[in-house]
Design a protein around this motif. Structure first.
Motif, PDB file in Angstrom:
ATOM      1  N   MET A  75       1.072  -1.078  -0.354  1.00 59.45           N
ATOM      2  CA  MET A  75       0.029  -0.028  -0.182  1.00 59.45           C
ATOM      3  C   MET A  75       0.879   1.479  -0.347  1.00 59.45           C
ATOM      4  N   ASP A  76       0.108   2.670  -0.523  1.00 64.45           N
ATOM      5  CA  ASP A  76       1.194   3.988  -0.818  1.00 64.45           C
ATOM      6  C   ASP A  76       0.556   4.161   0.170  1.00 64.45           C
ATOM      7  N   GLU A  77       2.026   5.074   1.148  1.00 63.08           N
ATOM      8  CA  GLU A  77       1.006   5.599   1.939  1.00 63.08           C
ATOM      9  C   GLU A  77       2.402   6.225   2.387  1.00 63.08           C
ATOM     10  N   MET A 132      10.573   7.470  -1.099  1.00 66.26           N
ATOM     11  CA  MET A 132      11.196   8.121  -2.631  1.00 66.26           C
ATOM     12  C   MET A 132      12.499   7.244  -1.542  1.00 66.26           C
ATOM     13  N   THR A 133      13.166   7.216  -3.084  1.00 62.81           N
ATOM     14  CA  THR A 133      14.323   6.131  -3.286  1.00 62.81           C
ATOM     15  C   THR A 133      14.897   7.334  -3.004  1.00 62.81           C
ATOM     16  N   VAL A 134      16.077   6.276  -1.776  1.00 64.78           N
ATOM     17  CA  VAL A 134      17.650   7.105  -1.525  1.00 64.78           C
ATOM     18  C   VAL A 134      18.472   6.164  -2.177  1.00 64.78           C
ATOM     19  N   LYS A 137      11.656  -6.388   4.000  1.00 67.50           N
ATOM     20  CA  LYS A 137      12.612  -7.576   3.902  1.00 67.50           C
ATOM     21  C   LYS A 137      11.726  -6.901   2.543  1.00 67.50           C
ATOM     22  N   ALA A 138      11.355  -6.886   1.671  1.00 63.00           N
ATOM     23  CA  ALA A 138      11.101  -6.230   0.341  1.00 63.00           C
ATOM     24  C   ALA A 138      11.874  -5.756  -0.488  1.00 63.00           C
ATOM     25  N   TRP A 139      12.153  -4.511   0.532  1.00 62.52           N
ATOM     26  CA  TRP A 139      13.182  -3.557   0.661  1.00 62.52           C
ATOM     27  C   TRP A 139      14.639  -4.005   0.181  1.00 62.52           C
ATOM     28  N   LEU A 197       7.313  -1.330  -5.168  1.00 60.85           N
ATOM     29  CA  LEU A 197       6.264  -1.801  -3.880  1.00 60.85           C
ATOM     30  C   LEU A 197       6.070   0.100  -3.833  1.00 60.85           C
ATOM     31  N   ASN A 198       5.861   0.607  -4.576  1.00 62.33           N
ATOM     32  CA  ASN A 198       5.066   2.484  -4.395  1.00 62.33           C
ATOM     33  C   ASN A 198       6.004   3.108  -3.459  1.00 62.33           C
ATOM     34  N   ILE A 199       6.881   2.753  -4.463  1.00 65.46           N
ATOM     35  CA  ILE A 199       8.448   4.154  -3.588  1.00 65.46           C
ATOM     36  C   ILE A 199       8.823   4.093  -5.150  1.00 65.46           C
TER      37      ILE A 199
END
Length: 283
Positions: free
Chosen positions: A5-7, A11-13, A109-111, A188-190
């Protein structure tokens, strides 16, 4: 993999830094393996750090990697290794109130899996090490890559050399890597961080400067310095700001006292002036 879910705006770093010597590589090895203490580390959670790719023997692995590719000479000021720091917005793991999302472990874990797969796809065997840190404010990965590239000589033979420009030669190449990493985390909606952003991060040098500043202010205010290192630069900064406010308050109080004394002197001086003038008139 199911999309999380997108909360918020996650953003990526992705940051990169080049190192030129084994001396620097040895320091990085000690830092990422926690062989040396860092004030921004909460040692209570260091046992949760874990190896994702390769081994913790970074210097030895670099030497073996160079030997395997028959690289025996290093150019002066040439880039020996590149350290990548990979992370995401804290909001990916924590709610606005600071509590972790109920599925924070699943998110982590997913990230981690997506980041590991991206590193191996992007850099292959040149990615010697990736270590997950969970003992700082936000989970992040340190990845160590040796920029070995392959080319051919005039006789058609394979030649390997160190070629950091092939990876980080100019802002466009780093931007491409950031695009690529964002693409890997898209399920992952990132999202990718703002393109061309001038946002800065806190370096260890800045962190130590903040620590020293807090100690200096504590000494100046005759206050005890904090016993334990806070978890982040921001908390040090908060301490510095609070102490600065206290000093300002003390300073203002002293100024007000001086103003009162000066005002009394002014009033007394005015009385004396009137008395002197009155005596002169009566003479």
């Amino acid at each position: 993999m199911e999309t999380l879910m997108d909360e918020g705006h996650n953003m990526t770093v992705l940051r990169a830094k080049k190192y030129h010597s084994f001396t620097q590589a040895a320091w990085i090895e000690k830092h990422v393996t926690r062989a040396i203490e860092s004030p921004n580390v909460n040692k209570r959670f260091s046992h949760l750090n874990r190896l994702i790719i390769g081994s913790e023997q970074i210097c030895d692995d670099i030497r073996k990697h160079l030997e395997h590719h028959s690289i025996t000479k290093l150019r002066k000021n040439g880039v020996l290794m590149i350290e990548f720091v990979l992370s995401v917005s804290p909001s990916f793991f924590k709610q606005p109130n600071g509590a972790y999302w109920p599925d924070a472990n699943e998110r982590l874990k997913a990230w981690v899996n997506a980041s590991r797969d991206w590193l191996l796809k992007e850099f292959g065997t040149n990615c010697l090490t990736a270590i997950l840190h969970l003992d700082e404010q936000t989970p992040h990965l340190h990845a160590i890559c040796v920029p070995v590239s392959k080319s051919f000589n005039k006789k058609g033979g394979v030649v390997h050399r160190l070629n950091a420009r092939g990876i980080l030669g100019g802002r466009d190449k780093l931007s491409r890597l950031q695009d690529s990493y964002a693409g890997a985390l898209a399920p992952l909606n990132i999202k990718r961080g703002q393109r061309g952003s001038r946002a800065t991060h806190t370096t260890l040098k800045q962190f130590y400067s903040a620590v020293n500043e807090s100690k200096r202010i504590c000494a100046k205010a005759a206050l005890p310095a904090p016993d334990a290192a806070p978890a982040s630069f921001n908390s040090w900064q908060a301490i510095v700001n609070r102490l600065s406010d206290n000093l300002d308050s003390i300073h203002d109080s002293e100024i007000n006292k001086l103003k009162g004394i000066i005002q009394e002197l002014v009033v007394t001086n005015e009385k004396l002036r009137h008395e002197v003038m009155s005596r002169r008139r009566n003479q």
